[in-house]
Motif scaffolding. Structure first.
Motif, PDB file in Angstrom:
ATOM      1  N   GLY A   1       0.780  -1.233   0.000  1.00  0.00           N
ATOM      2  CA  GLY A   1       0.000   0.000   0.000  1.00  0.00           C
ATOM      3  C   GLY A   1       0.811   1.282   0.000  1.00  0.00           C
ATOM      4  N   VAL A   2       0.320   2.263  -0.704  1.00  0.00           N
ATOM      5  CA  VAL A   2       0.697   3.685  -0.702  1.00  0.00           C
ATOM      6  C   VAL A   2       2.210   3.929  -0.522  1.00  0.00           C
ATOM      7  N   SER A   3       2.670   4.025   0.724  1.00  0.00           N
ATOM      8  CA  SER A   3       4.052   4.416   1.016  1.00  0.00           C
ATOM      9  C   SER A   3       5.065   3.392   0.507  1.00  0.00           C
ATOM     10  N   ALA A   4       4.656   2.128   0.397  1.00  0.00           N
ATOM     11  CA  ALA A   4       5.560   1.067  -0.048  1.00  0.00           C
ATOM     12  C   ALA A   4       6.068   1.319  -1.466  1.00  0.00           C
ATOM     13  N   GLY A   5       5.333   2.121  -2.221  1.00  0.00           N
ATOM     14  CA  GLY A   5       5.753   2.443  -3.587  1.00  0.00           C
ATOM     15  C   GLY A   5       7.098   3.148  -3.640  1.00  0.00           C
ATOM     16  N   ILE A   6       7.439   3.875  -2.573  1.00  0.00           N
ATOM     17  CA  ILE A   6       8.735   4.573  -2.543  1.00  0.00           C
ATOM     18  C   ILE A   6       9.855   3.545  -2.431  1.00  0.00           C
ATOM     19  N   ASP A   7       9.688   2.587  -1.516  1.00  0.00           N
ATOM     20  CA  ASP A   7      10.716   1.542  -1.355  1.00  0.00           C
ATOM     21  C   ASP A   7      10.885   0.741  -2.643  1.00  0.00           C
ATOM     22  N   MET A   8       9.767   0.395  -3.265  1.00  0.00           N
ATOM     23  CA  MET A   8       9.816  -0.366  -4.519  1.00  0.00           C
ATOM     24  C   MET A   8      10.494   0.427  -5.632  1.00  0.00           C
ATOM     25  N   SER A   9      10.198   1.722  -5.704  1.00  0.00           N
ATOM     26  CA  SER A   9      10.801   2.557  -6.760  1.00  0.00           C
ATOM     27  C   SER A   9      12.309   2.594  -6.625  1.00  0.00           C
ATOM     28  N   LEU A  10      12.787   2.681  -5.402  1.00  0.00           N
ATOM     29  CA  LEU A  10      14.237   2.676  -5.188  1.00  0.00           C
ATOM     30  C   LEU A  10      14.832   1.323  -5.597  1.00  0.00           C
TER      31      LEU A  10
ATOM     32  N   SER B   1      22.027   6.904  -3.084  1.00  0.00           N
ATOM     33  CA  SER B   1      22.337   8.340  -3.074  1.00  0.00           C
ATOM     34  C   SER B   1      21.067   9.172  -3.230  1.00  0.00           C
ATOM     35  N   ILE B   2      20.107   8.657  -3.996  1.00  0.00           N
ATOM     36  CA  ILE B   2      18.826   9.371  -4.128  1.00  0.00           C
ATOM     37  C   ILE B   2      18.080   9.346  -2.786  1.00  0.00           C
ATOM     38  N   ALA B   3      18.049   8.189  -2.128  1.00  0.00           N
ATOM     39  CA  ALA B   3      17.372   8.095  -0.820  1.00  0.00           C
ATOM     40  C   ALA B   3      18.010   9.067   0.180  1.00  0.00           C
ATOM     41  N   ASP B   4      19.351   9.108   0.213  1.00  0.00           N
ATOM     42  CA  ASP B   4      20.037  10.025   1.132  1.00  0.00           C
ATOM     43  C   ASP B   4      19.722  11.479   0.803  1.00  0.00           C
ATOM     44  N   TRP B   5      19.740  11.788  -0.478  1.00  0.00           N
ATOM     45  CA  TRP B   5      19.456  13.166  -0.914  1.00  0.00           C
ATOM     46  C   TRP B   5      18.064  13.593  -0.442  1.00  0.00           C
ATOM     47  N   ALA B   6      17.105  12.669  -0.567  1.00  0.00           N
ATOM     48  CA  ALA B   6      15.713  12.974  -0.200  1.00  0.00           C
ATOM     49  C   ALA B   6      15.451  12.747   1.288  1.00  0.00           C
ATOM     50  N   GLU B   7      16.530  12.468   2.056  1.00  0.00           N
ATOM     51  CA  GLU B   7      16.402  12.192   3.493  1.00  0.00           C
ATOM     52  C   GLU B   7      15.323  11.131   3.743  1.00  0.00           C
ATOM     53  N   TYR B   8      15.404  10.081   2.916  1.00  0.00           N
ATOM     54  CA  TYR B   8      14.428   8.996   3.007  1.00  0.00           C
ATOM     55  C   TYR B   8      15.088   7.739   3.550  1.00  0.00           C
ATOM     56  N   GLN B   9      14.531   7.179   4.614  1.00  0.00           N
ATOM     57  CA  GLN B   9      15.058   5.933   5.178  1.00  0.00           C
ATOM     58  C   GLN B   9      14.496   4.755   4.401  1.00  0.00           C
ATOM     59  N   TRP B  10      15.282   4.337   3.430  1.00  0.00           N
ATOM     60  CA  TRP B  10      14.848   3.281   2.514  1.00  0.00           C
ATOM     61  C   TRP B  10      14.787   1.935   3.216  1.00  0.00           C
ATOM     62  N   ASN B  11      13.627   1.297   3.183  1.00  0.00           N
ATOM     63  CA  ASN B  11      13.501  -0.099   3.565  1.00  0.00           C
ATOM     64  C   ASN B  11      13.823  -0.909   2.302  1.00  0.00           C
ATOM     65  N   SER B  12      15.063  -1.376   2.215  1.00  0.00           N
ATOM     66  CA  SER B  12      15.526  -1.992   0.961  1.00  0.00           C
ATOM     67  C   SER B  12      15.340  -3.515   0.945  1.00  0.00           C
TER      68      SER B  12
ATOM     69  N   ASP C   1       8.187  -6.407   6.056  1.00  0.00           N
ATOM     70  CA  ASP C   1       6.860  -5.793   5.929  1.00  0.00           C
ATOM     71  C   ASP C   1       6.180  -5.804   7.282  1.00  0.00           C
ATOM     72  N   ALA C   2       6.112  -4.634   7.898  1.00  0.00           N
ATOM     73  CA  ALA C   2       5.548  -4.523   9.242  1.00  0.00           C
ATOM     74  C   ALA C   2       4.027  -4.539   9.240  1.00  0.00           C
ATOM     75  N   PHE C   3       3.414  -4.447   8.057  1.00  0.00           N
ATOM     76  CA  PHE C   3       1.971  -4.177   8.013  1.00  0.00           C
ATOM     77  C   PHE C   3       1.101  -5.412   7.747  1.00  0.00           C
ATOM     78  N   ALA C   4       1.712  -6.487   7.251  1.00  0.00           N
ATOM     79  CA  ALA C   4       0.930  -7.699   6.977  1.00  0.00           C
ATOM     80  C   ALA C   4       0.270  -8.198   8.273  1.00  0.00           C
ATOM     81  N   ALA C   5       1.078  -8.303   9.329  1.00  0.00           N
ATOM     82  CA  ALA C   5       0.538  -8.797  10.603  1.00  0.00           C
ATOM     83  C   ALA C   5      -0.489  -7.822  11.178  1.00  0.00           C
ATOM     84  N   LYS C   6      -0.171  -6.517  11.102  1.00  0.00           N
ATOM     85  CA  LYS C   6      -1.101  -5.499  11.632  1.00  0.00           C
ATOM     86  C   LYS C   6      -2.469  -5.594  10.971  1.00  0.00           C
ATOM     87  N   HIS C   7      -2.464  -5.929   9.684  1.00  0.00           N
ATOM     88  CA  HIS C   7      -3.723  -5.943   8.936  1.00  0.00           C
ATOM     89  C   HIS C   7      -4.215  -7.365   8.691  1.00  0.00           C
ATOM     90  N   GLY C   8      -3.676  -8.325   9.474  1.00  0.00           N
ATOM     91  CA  GLY C   8      -4.232  -9.686   9.461  1.00  0.00           C
ATOM     92  C   GLY C   8      -3.929 -10.509   8.225  1.00  0.00           C
TER      93      GLY C   8
END
Lengths: 199, 199
Positions: free
Chosen positions: A152-161, A175-186, A191-198
């Motif tokens: 979902g939604v935010s995961a698209g950033i990790d996938m794009s990287l 280098s793009i993740a660092d430039w954008a100050e983005y903590q890339w889950n590479s 996936d922290a959300f599968a369990a949260k959402h059953g």
């Protein structure tokens, strides 16, 4: 290299602009916004974005990006969108979907015999659009050959990287993740959300 | 409640749409996109977004959001933008900036005597726009009273969730982050990028 992004009424903002922030840092990559008709396309959240090209032009793209959003519920029934996605996917070098965008890929037939993922909260609806797809519930994103589908939604950033890593190398993606100050889950399996959402 | 988002040529995509993804989940919050002149405004990455309102209307907003991007270098010299920001900030309940958006707030005088942060890689230029501001180098975001300023690009999402927590409560902020499958860094002091970028 050209990246084509499909827009439709009710697309999800971050599904489009998380990835475009990252792809936008690649020199020489041009970005086209495409819709049924060129013009202002209203997002699920309200703000409207300009599509400069309509699907009837059938422009070829090395990369295509299909976002999700509430509008996908209608677009799975849109023959012109389905045809555009199928034909463009056959010609593209890489195909990416974010969130419920994989419902559009699945309904168009692009995901037949492939593995893919999607938004957790829309999992049962999306997977019903692709009965011949191996749907993975616990994944930040899934790669099957040249097809990258994100959760979902935010995961698209990790996938794009990850897709940037695939094409331009790991150093460029980092280098793009660092430039954008983005903590890339590479790690696609982290996936922290599968369990949260059953799932 | 109304959220006004300032757009200008060369705004950074994720500075705007990271926050709007999160604020877009709040029922009853309307989002206006504002620019010098209503119409399509081109981002730093290329895609154009519709502004439905121009600054001369002087509409009042409880929340204002000022993004960054390469366009800020020009807009700090734009008297009409500076006046709009100053007047709107005096009337707003909350003021938020992302990335180099704090250069615009600073130059307009909004950050005089306040503490604030900004993009790491543009730190010296931004801080030169606000000699009377206490600039914090190591921060994901900084809150000073009703003013929230975030570090670069992606940090705007974490800050927006903090502002949502401030107004609508922690449970609302967390449920939005979970819905968007976003791993919220909810600690403003947890900043992995200051050291990386030599601050």
């Amino acid at each position: 290299m050209k990246l084509g992004v499909l827009l439709f009424e009710g697309f999800e903002l971050l599904d489009v602009f998380g990835p475009l922030e990252m792809f936008g840092q690649i020199d020489g990559l041009s970005i086209d916004m495409i819709a049924i008709e060129a013009g202002a396309i209203k997002s699920a959240q309200g703000p409207a974005v300009m599509a400069q090209e309509d699907i009837s032009k059938n422009t070829n793209y090395e990369l295509i990006l299909i976002p999700g959003g509430i509008g996908t519920r209608k677009e799975v029934e849109n023959i012109d969108i389905m045809n555009w996605i199928l034909v463009r996917s056959l010609k593209a070098k890489y195909i990416a979907s974010v969130c419920t965008g994989s419902a559009l890929l699945a309904k168009a037939g692009v995901l037949d015999g492939k593995k893919a993922t999607t938004n957790k909260l829309a999992f049962s609806w999306v997977s019903s659009q692709g009965p011949n797809t191996n749907w993975i519930g616990k994944a930040r994103w899934v790669q099957d050959g040249n097809i990258f589908s994100s959760a979902g939604v935010s995961a698209g950033i990790d996938m794009s990287l990850a897709l940037i890593e695939e094409i331009w190398g790991k150093r460029k993606a980092e280098s793009i993740a660092d430039w954008a100050e983005y903590q890339w889950n590479s790690n696609p399996d982290d996936d922290a959300f599968a369990a949260k959402h059953g799932l």
